[in-house]
Design an enzyme around this catalytic site. Structure first.
Site, PDB file in Angstrom:
ATOM      1  N   GLY A  16      47.350  49.943  -1.264  1.00 20.22           N
ATOM      2  CA  GLY A  16      46.305  50.953  -1.067  1.00 20.22           C
ATOM      3  C   GLY A  16      46.345  51.518   0.347  1.00 20.22           C
ATOM      4  O   GLY A  16      45.318  51.888   0.918  1.00 20.22           O
ATOM      5  N   THR A  19      45.038  55.541   1.862  1.00 25.89           N
ATOM      6  CA  THR A  19      43.691  56.070   2.134  1.00 25.89           C
ATOM      7  C   THR A  19      42.811  54.971   2.734  1.00 25.89           C
ATOM      8  O   THR A  19      43.172  53.803   2.738  1.00 25.89           O
ATOM      9  CB  THR A  19      42.993  56.537   0.822  1.00 25.89           C
ATOM     10  OG1 THR A  19      42.994  55.433  -0.099  1.00 25.89           O
ATOM     11  CG2 THR A  19      43.683  57.729   0.195  1.00 25.89           C
ATOM     12  N   PHE A  98      32.995  50.125  -8.914  1.00 22.83           N
ATOM     13  CA  PHE A  98      31.975  51.166  -9.106  1.00 22.83           C
ATOM     14  C   PHE A  98      30.658  50.481  -9.387  1.00 22.83           C
ATOM     15  O   PHE A  98      30.618  49.313  -9.790  1.00 22.83           O
ATOM     16  CB  PHE A  98      32.363  52.135 -10.237  1.00 22.83           C
ATOM     17  CG  PHE A  98      32.817  51.461 -11.505  1.00 22.83           C
ATOM     18  CD1 PHE A  98      31.895  50.882 -12.362  1.00 22.83           C
ATOM     19  CD2 PHE A  98      34.160  51.385 -11.828  1.00 22.83           C
ATOM     20  CE1 PHE A  98      32.310  50.238 -13.521  1.00 22.83           C
ATOM     21  CE2 PHE A  98      34.593  50.737 -12.985  1.00 22.83           C
ATOM     22  CZ  PHE A  98      33.654  50.165 -13.835  1.00 22.83           C
ATOM     23  N   TYR A 148      29.961  39.484  -0.792  1.00 24.11           N
ATOM     24  CA  TYR A 148      29.462  39.045  -2.102  1.00 24.11           C
ATOM     25  C   TYR A 148      30.505  38.253  -2.886  1.00 24.11           C
ATOM     26  O   TYR A 148      30.250  37.836  -4.015  1.00 24.11           O
ATOM     27  CB  TYR A 148      28.847  40.205  -2.896  1.00 24.11           C
ATOM     28  CG  TYR A 148      29.725  41.383  -3.254  1.00 24.11           C
ATOM     29  CD1 TYR A 148      30.797  41.251  -4.137  1.00 24.11           C
ATOM     30  CD2 TYR A 148      29.448  42.650  -2.753  1.00 24.11           C
ATOM     31  CE1 TYR A 148      31.581  42.328  -4.485  1.00 24.11           C
ATOM     32  CE2 TYR A 148      30.225  43.740  -3.096  1.00 24.11           C
ATOM     33  CZ  TYR A 148      31.297  43.572  -3.963  1.00 24.11           C
ATOM     34  OH  TYR A 148      32.076  44.647  -4.310  1.00 24.11           O
ATOM     35  N   PRO A 191      29.507  47.442   5.665  1.00 23.86           N
ATOM     36  CA  PRO A 191      29.703  48.869   5.412  1.00 23.86           C
ATOM     37  C   PRO A 191      30.600  49.556   6.447  1.00 23.86           C
ATOM     38  O   PRO A 191      30.202  49.758   7.586  1.00 23.86           O
ATOM     39  CB  PRO A 191      28.271  49.436   5.469  1.00 23.86           C
ATOM     40  CG  PRO A 191      27.506  48.474   6.311  1.00 23.86           C
ATOM     41  CD  PRO A 191      28.146  47.130   6.131  1.00 23.86           C
TER      42      PRO A 191
HETATM   43  C1  HXC Z   1      30.833  52.300 -16.130  1.00 19.91           C
HETATM   44  C2  HXC Z   1      33.069  52.900 -15.843  1.00 19.91           C
HETATM   45  C3  HXC Z   1      32.745  53.559 -14.617  1.00 19.91           C
HETATM   46  C4  HXC Z   1      31.382  53.547 -14.186  1.00 19.91           C
HETATM   47  C5  HXC Z   1      34.891  53.752 -14.988  1.00 19.91           C
HETATM   48  N1  HXC Z   1      34.391  53.060 -16.007  1.00 19.91           N
HETATM   49  N2  HXC Z   1      33.909  54.060 -14.093  1.00 19.91           N
HETATM   50  N3  HXC Z   1      32.118  52.282 -16.587  1.00 19.91           N
HETATM   51  N4  HXC Z   1      30.468  52.914 -14.968  1.00 19.91           N
HETATM   52  N5  HXC Z   1      31.014  54.127 -13.045  1.00 19.91           N
HETATM   53  C6  HXC Z   1      35.129  52.562 -17.183  1.00 19.91           C
HETATM   54  C7  HXC Z   1      35.700  53.708 -17.994  1.00 19.91           C
HETATM   55  O1  HXC Z   1      34.717  54.253 -18.844  1.00 19.91           O
HETATM   56  C8  HXC Z   1      36.815  52.993 -18.767  1.00 19.91           C
HETATM   57  O2  HXC Z   1      36.312  52.242 -19.831  1.00 19.91           O
HETATM   58  C9  HXC Z   1      37.312  51.959 -17.745  1.00 19.91           C
HETATM   59  O3  HXC Z   1      36.266  51.807 -16.767  1.00 19.91           O
HETATM   60  C10 HXC Z   1      38.558  52.427 -17.047  1.00 19.91           C
HETATM   61  O4  HXC Z   1      38.287  53.668 -16.441  1.00 19.91           O
HETATM   62  P1  HXC Z   1      39.437  54.644 -15.963  1.00 19.91           P
HETATM   63  O5  HXC Z   1      38.853  55.733 -15.166  1.00 19.91           O
HETATM   64  O6  HXC Z   1      40.304  55.001 -17.134  1.00 19.91           O
HETATM   65  O7  HXC Z   1      40.305  53.653 -15.058  1.00 19.91           O
HETATM   66  P2  HXC Z   1      41.251  53.945 -13.876  1.00 19.91           P
HETATM   67  O8  HXC Z   1      41.693  55.379 -13.825  1.00 19.91           O
HETATM   68  O9  HXC Z   1      42.276  52.908 -13.892  1.00 19.91           O
HETATM   69  O10 HXC Z   1      40.302  53.733 -12.584  1.00 19.91           O
HETATM   70  C11 HXC Z   1      40.018  52.492 -12.079  1.00 19.91           C
HETATM   71  C12 HXC Z   1      38.647  52.508 -11.411  1.00 19.91           C
HETATM   72  C13 HXC Z   1      38.518  53.637 -10.394  1.00 19.91           C
HETATM   73  C14 HXC Z   1      38.381  51.148 -10.782  1.00 19.91           C
HETATM   74  C15 HXC Z   1      37.643  52.736 -12.541  1.00 19.91           C
HETATM   75  O11 HXC Z   1      37.213  53.677  -9.850  1.00 19.91           O
HETATM   76  C16 HXC Z   1      39.511  53.517  -9.292  1.00 19.91           C
HETATM   77  O12 HXC Z   1      40.674  53.845  -9.464  1.00 19.91           O
HETATM   78  N6  HXC Z   1      39.115  53.035  -8.077  1.00 19.91           N
HETATM   79  C17 HXC Z   1      40.033  52.839  -6.967  1.00 19.91           C
HETATM   80  C18 HXC Z   1      39.414  53.062  -5.647  1.00 19.91           C
HETATM   81  C19 HXC Z   1      38.101  52.347  -5.424  1.00 19.91           C
HETATM   82  O13 HXC Z   1      37.425  51.928  -6.358  1.00 19.91           O
HETATM   83  N7  HXC Z   1      37.700  52.202  -4.166  1.00 19.91           N
HETATM   84  C20 HXC Z   1      36.458  51.542  -3.837  1.00 19.91           C
HETATM   85  C21 HXC Z   1      36.740  50.137  -3.510  1.00 19.91           C
HETATM   86  S1  HXC Z   1      35.392  49.477  -2.609  1.00 19.91           S
HETATM   87  P3  HXC Z   1      36.312  52.825 -21.385  1.00 19.91           P
HETATM   88  O14 HXC Z   1      35.896  51.646 -22.191  1.00 19.91           O
HETATM   89  O15 HXC Z   1      35.341  53.943 -21.386  1.00 19.91           O
HETATM   90  O16 HXC Z   1      37.718  53.258 -21.650  1.00 19.91           O
HETATM   91  C22 HXC Z   1      35.423  47.809  -2.790  1.00 19.91           C
HETATM   92  C23 HXC Z   1      34.668  46.992  -1.804  1.00 19.91           C
HETATM   93  C24 HXC Z   1      33.229  47.033  -1.993  1.00 19.91           C
HETATM   94  O17 HXC Z   1      36.042  47.284  -3.635  1.00 19.91           O
HETATM   95  C25 HXC Z   1      32.450  46.593  -0.782  1.00 19.91           C
HETATM   96  C26 HXC Z   1      31.872  47.753  -0.064  1.00 19.91           C
HETATM   97  C27 HXC Z   1      31.277  47.374   1.244  1.00 19.91           C
END
Ligand code: HXC
Length: 280
Positions: A16, A19, A98, A148, A191
């Site tokens: 990753g 970005t 998410f 967490y 954060p």
């Molecule tokens: C409920 C959700 C959803 C949401 C996706 N899904 N977003 N369900 N609420 N907000 C479901 C979809 O409906 C689908 O299920 C399944 O998840 C897969 O979704 P896709 O979009 O097809 O998956 P994909 O393209 O692989 O994306 C993966 C991802 C996406 C995790 C969903 O957000 C991503 O690529 N994120 C990468 C970057 C990221 O998240 N960065 C933040 C990290 S922060 P169904 O059953 O409908 O098919 C972190 C630290 C936190 O981790 C601490 C902060 C201080």
């Protein structure tokens, strides 16, 4: 804060790395003399970042597109980097997350997060670890977790489960692989604003402000504060730190934990009322 060549002769692979915090670490590691390798799902983003960081630092950076959920692809990518030269450091930075009510999650939604954070980090760590052990090459793994990972958190349950697993992997392998020359540690950031996390985790500006300022220091972290810690932990200067997790959150998680922390809200009048000097 460091000598300019702290990371000279280090080849550092960051998942990753195109970005967010991964990119910030790549930038700082290059400034400190490391050769950096970045991977991520989008080739265009990696190419752009590699160009930008090479121009900004004059350092060396390579990239390969990779979805770390795919174990075969992880093996191929690590192999092709390794054939150029051994990797010295792996940074498990890539994450997926998410905000959602857990009862609304489909199995695929759980998998989407757990497969990136837990399985992806495990595949990467195994691919590097077995090469380090086979070739008797010293290696270091730094994983980005969260606070967490040990407190748990509502509304990000797959991420909490997966980060807890990455922390367990870090502590377990620190003991198993320490004798084989591999050190593993983790960082738990509070954060630190990034577009990826904020878009997915904070639905409105008021909540963003609350999240950013509810820690005892009343501010977000500066990426440089995190990249300094990361640079230290992956450097040889931290050679005796193994199996630990360092929190860098301004005191955020402790502020949520202490039973009487609410007393921050008391006024001078309230303090007067409960003071033993009352009425004297
Ligand atoms: C409920 C959700 C959803 C949401 C996706 N899904 N977003 N369900 N609420 N907000 C479901 C979809 O409906 C689908 O299920 C399944 O998840 C897969 O979704 P896709 O979009 O097809 O998956 P994909 O393209 O692989 O994306 C993966 C991802 C996406 C995790 C969903 O957000 C991503 O690529 N994120 C990468 C970057 C990221 O998240 N960065 C933040 C990290 S922060 P169904 O059953 O409908 O098919 C972190 C630290 C936190 O981790 C601490 C902060 C201080």
């Amino acid at each position: 804060m460091f000598v300019d060549d702290l990371l000279r002769n280090k080849r550092i692979l960051i998942t990753g790395g195109g970005t967010g915090l991964g990119k910030s670490m790549a930038h700082h590691f290059m400034e400190l003399g490391a050769e950096v390798l970045i991977c991520g799902r989008r080739a265009d983003v990696l190419e752009e970042t590699a160009k930008e960081l090479a121009e900004a630092t004059g350092g060396s950076i390579g990239w390969r597109p990779l979805d770390i959920r795919d174990a075969d692809a992880v093996e191929e990518t690590v192999d092709s980097f390794w054939q150029e030269a051994p990797i010295d450091v792996l940074v498990n930075n890539a994450a997926g997350n998410f905000l959602a009510r857990t009862e609304d999650l489909s199995p695929r939604a759980v998998d989407a997060v757990v497969n990136i954070v837990l399985h992806g980090s495990a595949y990467m760590t195994l691919a590097c670890g077995k090469r380090w052990i086979e070739t008797k090459h010293k290696g270091t793994v730094l994983s980005l977790v969260t606070t967490y990972a040990w407190t748990g958190s509502a509304f990000v349950v797959p991420s909490a489960m997966a980060k807890a697993g990455v922390l367990a992997m870090t502590r377990s392998l620190a003991v198993e692989w320490g004798p084989k020359g591999v050190r593993l540690n983790a960082i738990a950031p509070g954060p630190f604003p990034t577009q990826g996390a904020w878009e997915r985790l904070v639905p409105n500006e008021d909540l963003a402000k609350l999240w950013e300022t509810r820690n005892p220091l009343g501010r977000t972290g500066d990426h440089r504060e995190l990249t300094n810690l990361a640079a230290y932990l992956v450097s040889d200067e931290a050679g005796y730190i193994n199996g630990d997790v360092i929190t860098i959150d301004g005191g955020e998680w402790l502020a949520g934990a202490g039973q009487f922390n609410f007393a921050n809200q008391l006024s001078d009048e309230d303090w007067e009322k409960i003071s033993p000097k009352k009425g004297k």
